[in-house]
Design a protein around this motif. Structure first.
Motif, mmCIF file in Angstrom:
data_model
loop_
_atom_site.group_PDB
_atom_site.id
_atom_site.type_symbol
_atom_site.label_atom_id
_atom_site.label_comp_id
_atom_site.label_asym_id
_atom_site.label_seq_id
_atom_site.Cartn_x
_atom_site.Cartn_y
_atom_site.Cartn_z
ATOM 1 N N MET A 92 -10.507 -51.517 44.238
ATOM 2 C CA MET A 92 -10.548 -50.296 43.450
ATOM 3 C C MET A 92 -11.388 -50.496 42.189
ATOM 4 S SD MET A 92 -9.545 -47.260 43.346
ATOM 5 C CE MET A 92 -9.229 -45.944 42.250
ATOM 6 N N ARG A 93 -11.172 -51.608 41.542
ATOM 7 C CA ARG A 93 -11.911 -51.884 40.308
ATOM 8 C C ARG A 93 -13.408 -52.031 40.604
ATOM 9 N NH1 ARG A 93 -9.646 -56.222 36.223
ATOM 10 N NH2 ARG A 93 -9.645 -54.656 34.603
ATOM 11 N N ARG A 94 -13.724 -52.659 41.724
ATOM 12 C CA ARG A 94 -15.128 -52.850 42.097
ATOM 13 C C ARG A 94 -15.810 -51.514 42.346
ATOM 14 N NH1 ARG A 94 -16.027 -56.667 46.984
ATOM 15 N NH2 ARG A 94 -15.168 -58.101 45.459
ATOM 16 N N ARG A 95 -15.108 -50.587 42.969
ATOM 17 C CA ARG A 95 -15.685 -49.263 43.238
ATOM 18 C C ARG A 95 -15.986 -48.522 41.943
ATOM 19 N NH1 ARG A 95 -13.652 -47.580 48.926
ATOM 20 N NH2 ARG A 95 -14.713 -45.645 48.491
ATOM 21 N N ILE A 96 -15.077 -48.613 40.994
ATOM 22 C CA ILE A 96 -15.293 -47.942 39.704
ATOM 23 C C ILE A 96 -16.488 -48.544 38.991
ATOM 24 C CG2 ILE A 96 -14.284 -47.514 37.435
ATOM 25 C CD1 ILE A 96 -11.555 -47.359 38.862
ATOM 26 N N ILE A 97 -16.604 -49.857 39.023
ATOM 27 C CA ILE A 97 -17.735 -50.522 38.373
ATOM 28 C C ILE A 97 -19.046 -50.113 39.037
ATOM 29 C CG2 ILE A 97 -18.814 -52.778 38.005
ATOM 30 C CD1 ILE A 97 -15.959 -53.874 37.596
ATOM 31 N N ILE A 98 -19.061 -50.031 40.345
ATOM 32 C CA ILE A 98 -20.286 -49.633 41.054
ATOM 33 C C ILE A 98 -20.666 -48.190 40.730
ATOM 34 C CG2 ILE A 98 -21.209 -49.166 43.365
ATOM 35 C CD1 ILE A 98 -19.897 -51.762 44.244
ATOM 36 N N VAL A 99 -19.688 -47.297 40.644
ATOM 37 C CA VAL A 99 -19.988 -45.904 40.296
ATOM 38 C C VAL A 99 -20.528 -45.811 38.868
ATOM 39 C CG1 VAL A 99 -18.967 -43.635 39.895
ATOM 40 C CG2 VAL A 99 -18.420 -44.893 41.962
ATOM 41 N N VAL A 100 -19.980 -46.585 37.949
ATOM 42 C CA VAL A 100 -20.484 -46.594 36.570
ATOM 43 C C VAL A 100 -21.914 -47.131 36.527
ATOM 44 C CG1 VAL A 100 -20.163 -47.666 34.311
ATOM 45 C CG2 VAL A 100 -18.214 -46.697 35.500
ATOM 46 N N ILE A 101 -22.205 -48.151 37.322
ATOM 47 C CA ILE A 101 -23.575 -48.680 37.396
ATOM 48 C C ILE A 101 -24.521 -47.628 37.962
ATOM 49 C CG2 ILE A 101 -25.026 -50.352 38.622
ATOM 50 C CD1 ILE A 101 -22.704 -52.347 38.286
ATOM 51 N N ILE A 102 -24.086 -46.897 38.971
ATOM 52 C CA ILE A 102 -24.929 -45.848 39.556
ATOM 53 C C ILE A 102 -25.162 -44.725 38.547
ATOM 54 C CG2 ILE A 102 -25.053 -44.079 41.359
ATOM 55 C CD1 ILE A 102 -23.664 -46.076 43.210
ATOM 56 N N ILE A 103 -24.139 -44.368 37.782
ATOM 57 C CA ILE A 103 -24.320 -43.336 36.749
ATOM 58 C C ILE A 103 -25.312 -43.821 35.698
ATOM 59 C CG2 ILE A 103 -23.160 -42.111 34.864
ATOM 60 C CD1 ILE A 103 -20.718 -41.887 36.707
ATOM 61 N N GLY A 104 -25.244 -45.092 35.328
ATOM 62 C CA GLY A 104 -26.233 -45.649 34.404
ATOM 63 C C GLY A 104 -27.627 -45.624 34.983
ATOM 64 N N ALA A 105 -27.736 -45.896 36.275
ATOM 65 C CA ALA A 105 -29.042 -45.847 36.928
ATOM 66 C C ALA A 105 -29.577 -44.427 36.979
ATOM 67 C CB ALA A 105 -28.946 -46.427 38.332
ATOM 68 N N VAL A 106 -28.701 -43.465 37.166
ATOM 69 C CA VAL A 106 -29.133 -42.059 37.162
ATOM 70 C C VAL A 106 -29.712 -41.704 35.796
ATOM 71 C CG1 VAL A 106 -28.261 -39.688 37.180
ATOM 72 C CG2 VAL A 106 -27.626 -41.251 39.003
ATOM 73 N N TYR A 115 -30.967 -43.892 33.395
ATOM 74 C CA TYR A 115 -32.027 -44.715 32.820
ATOM 75 C C TYR A 115 -33.044 -45.266 33.809
ATOM 76 C CZ TYR A 115 -29.018 -44.590 28.777
ATOM 77 O OH TYR A 115 -28.258 -44.161 27.733
ATOM 78 N N ALA A 116 -32.774 -45.251 35.089
ATOM 79 C CA ALA A 116 -33.677 -45.857 36.077
ATOM 80 C C ALA A 116 -34.457 -44.764 36.815
ATOM 81 C CB ALA A 116 -32.870 -46.690 37.070
ATOM 82 N N PRO A 117 -35.513 -45.160 37.510
ATOM 83 C CA PRO A 117 -36.232 -44.180 38.336
ATOM 84 C C PRO A 117 -35.325 -43.627 39.444
ATOM 85 C CG PRO A 117 -37.480 -46.223 38.139
ATOM 86 C CD PRO A 117 -36.153 -46.473 37.533
ATOM 87 N N TRP A 118 -35.679 -42.457 39.943
ATOM 88 C CA TRP A 118 -34.828 -41.788 40.923
ATOM 89 C C TRP A 118 -34.665 -42.606 42.189
ATOM 90 C CZ3 TRP A 118 -36.583 -40.635 45.736
ATOM 91 C CH2 TRP A 118 -37.961 -40.650 45.918
ATOM 92 N N TRP A 119 -35.712 -43.302 42.607
ATOM 93 C CA TRP A 119 -35.637 -44.048 43.852
ATOM 94 C C TRP A 119 -34.681 -45.233 43.748
ATOM 95 C CZ3 TRP A 119 -37.195 -48.989 43.029
ATOM 96 C CH2 TRP A 119 -38.082 -49.213 41.981
ATOM 97 N N PHE A 120 -34.532 -45.810 42.559
ATOM 98 C CA PHE A 120 -33.586 -46.905 42.373
ATOM 99 C C PHE A 120 -32.154 -46.399 42.515
ATOM 100 C CE2 PHE A 120 -31.117 -49.862 39.730
ATOM 101 C CZ PHE A 120 -31.413 -51.044 40.390
#
Length: 87
Positions: free
Chosen positions: A1-15, A17-22
């Motif tokens: 559960m904790r890993r999923r939350i961390i991955i979603v937060v990383i994806i939100i950060g990528a949305v 600050y990162a390019p769309w394809w990343f």
């Protein structure tokens, strides 16, 4: 559960600050990794609300990222059941 939350937060950060394809690669990787990734619709909705605009090619649909994320989630479920792949 904790890993999923961390991955979603990383994806939100990528949305944000990162390019769309990343961000797309991260979401596709998360769909492949998790059996039910409905929380991945949250970063897609955030991307649509922040950067989305209606596209004439897609019937003036403003939420393209959310639509395609939901489509990818649905197709991954169907294909997993079809080929008996349970990751």
């Amino acid at each position: 559960m904790r890993r999923r939350i961390i991955i979603v937060v990383i994806i939100i950060g990528a949305v944000a600050y990162a390019p769309w394809w990343f961000s797309v690669l991260l979401v596709l990787g998360a769909i492949w990794r998790f059996d039910s990734g409905y929380e991945l619709l949250i970063p897609a909705a955030i991307a649509d609300l922040a950067y989305g605009m209606p596209a004439a090619r897609f019937f003036d649909l403003a939420f393209l990222a959310t639509f395609f994320t939901a489509l990818a989630l649905t197709l991954s479920k169907i294909l997993a059941k079809q080929f008996f792949l349970h990751l």
